[in-house]
Scaffold this active site. Sequence first.
Site, PDB file in Angstrom:
ATOM      1  N   TYR A 176     -11.412   3.755  15.449  1.00 40.60           N
ATOM      2  CA  TYR A 176     -10.574   4.377  14.424  1.00 40.60           C
ATOM      3  C   TYR A 176     -10.640   5.897  14.537  1.00 40.60           C
ATOM      4  O   TYR A 176      -9.607   6.586  14.502  1.00 40.60           O
ATOM      5  CB  TYR A 176     -11.037   3.920  13.040  1.00 40.60           C
ATOM      6  CG  TYR A 176     -10.096   4.295  11.919  1.00 40.60           C
ATOM      7  CD1 TYR A 176      -8.925   3.580  11.710  1.00 40.60           C
ATOM      8  CD2 TYR A 176     -10.381   5.358  11.068  1.00 40.60           C
ATOM      9  CE1 TYR A 176      -8.052   3.914  10.674  1.00 40.60           C
ATOM     10  CE2 TYR A 176      -9.521   5.699  10.034  1.00 40.60           C
ATOM     11  CZ  TYR A 176      -8.365   4.971   9.839  1.00 40.60           C
ATOM     12  OH  TYR A 176      -7.495   5.307   8.811  1.00 40.60           O
ATOM     13  N   GLY A 198       0.786  -1.221   0.000  1.00 39.78           N
ATOM     14  CA  GLY A 198       0.000   0.000   0.000  1.00 39.78           C
ATOM     15  C   GLY A 198       0.820   1.275   0.000  1.00 39.78           C
ATOM     16  O   GLY A 198       1.831   1.392  -0.704  1.00 39.78           O
ATOM     17  N   VAL A 234       4.955  -2.756  15.153  1.00 33.77           N
ATOM     18  CA  VAL A 234       5.113  -1.438  15.763  1.00 33.77           C
ATOM     19  C   VAL A 234       4.349  -1.298  17.067  1.00 33.77           C
ATOM     20  O   VAL A 234       4.597  -0.355  17.832  1.00 33.77           O
ATOM     21  CB  VAL A 234       4.685  -0.322  14.792  1.00 33.77           C
ATOM     22  CG1 VAL A 234       5.553  -0.320  13.551  1.00 33.77           C
ATOM     23  CG2 VAL A 234       3.195  -0.435  14.428  1.00 33.77           C
TER      24      VAL A 234
END
Length: 263
Positions: free
Chosen positions: A146, A16, A59
């Site tokens: 989100y 992406g 991460v």
Amino acid sequence: MELAGTVVAVTGGGSGLGAATCRAAQERGAVSVVVLDRDLPAAEAVAAEVNGHALRCDVADEAQLRAAVEQAGPIDVFVSNAGVGGGLEGPFVPDEHWNAAWRVNVLSNVYAARILLPGMLERGRGHLVSTASANALTTNPLYMPYAVTKSAQLSVAEWLAMTYGDRGIGVTCFCPKGMVTPMLLRGAERSAYARDALETAVTPEEAARIMLDAVEADRFMAVTHSFVADEFALKGKDYEAWIAHARGLHRDLATEAGHPPQT
């Protein structure tokens, strides 16, 4: 910060926008591109394209991120690009989902600052890039975790910019509205909101160009769609009108989806 001659690291670099950013950085003259991703084969494939280095890294795990950064060596530009999305979700989703969104979308940016700032400050230069979302400036009318974590991600970037900007550290917060990526394509299978975003989505290559243009111009904010800035301006000018707009958008999308938010 001019990218020519720099070392650039990108999280979520195996696909992406992350992969497009790695390629664009190499095209702009980066001497080394470090591709960080949980999917090591994907990272290795991109690294091979850009004559870079691939490192496996989750991460959400500070220890893994620190080990990867230490293995990579001094980094000039660090792009915190990895992120997670979600489905039609409100406050009733399990804590596990909230925690995952919080760690990947927000804390990973804090971890990157903890790890990278000492070296950058010692060298007197560096640039931190945060791939947030247009939802950070406005909201996401369906996906509460989100919307909340992307807003927090913007706040992290703002704080870093105001605190370290006078000490040679650049900060860019990239807020794309929609990109043709696997995440958006998966969302479009189940959400009218994602399908609407897909209609005006830019390619990862175009998004990477916009992001890196902002880095090289030392700009804090970058967006892919001008109407996002217009909606953000409405939010600041008349919050009540903006809330009413967002409420109507949520109502229409939830109705089209066939059910209200999870309870």
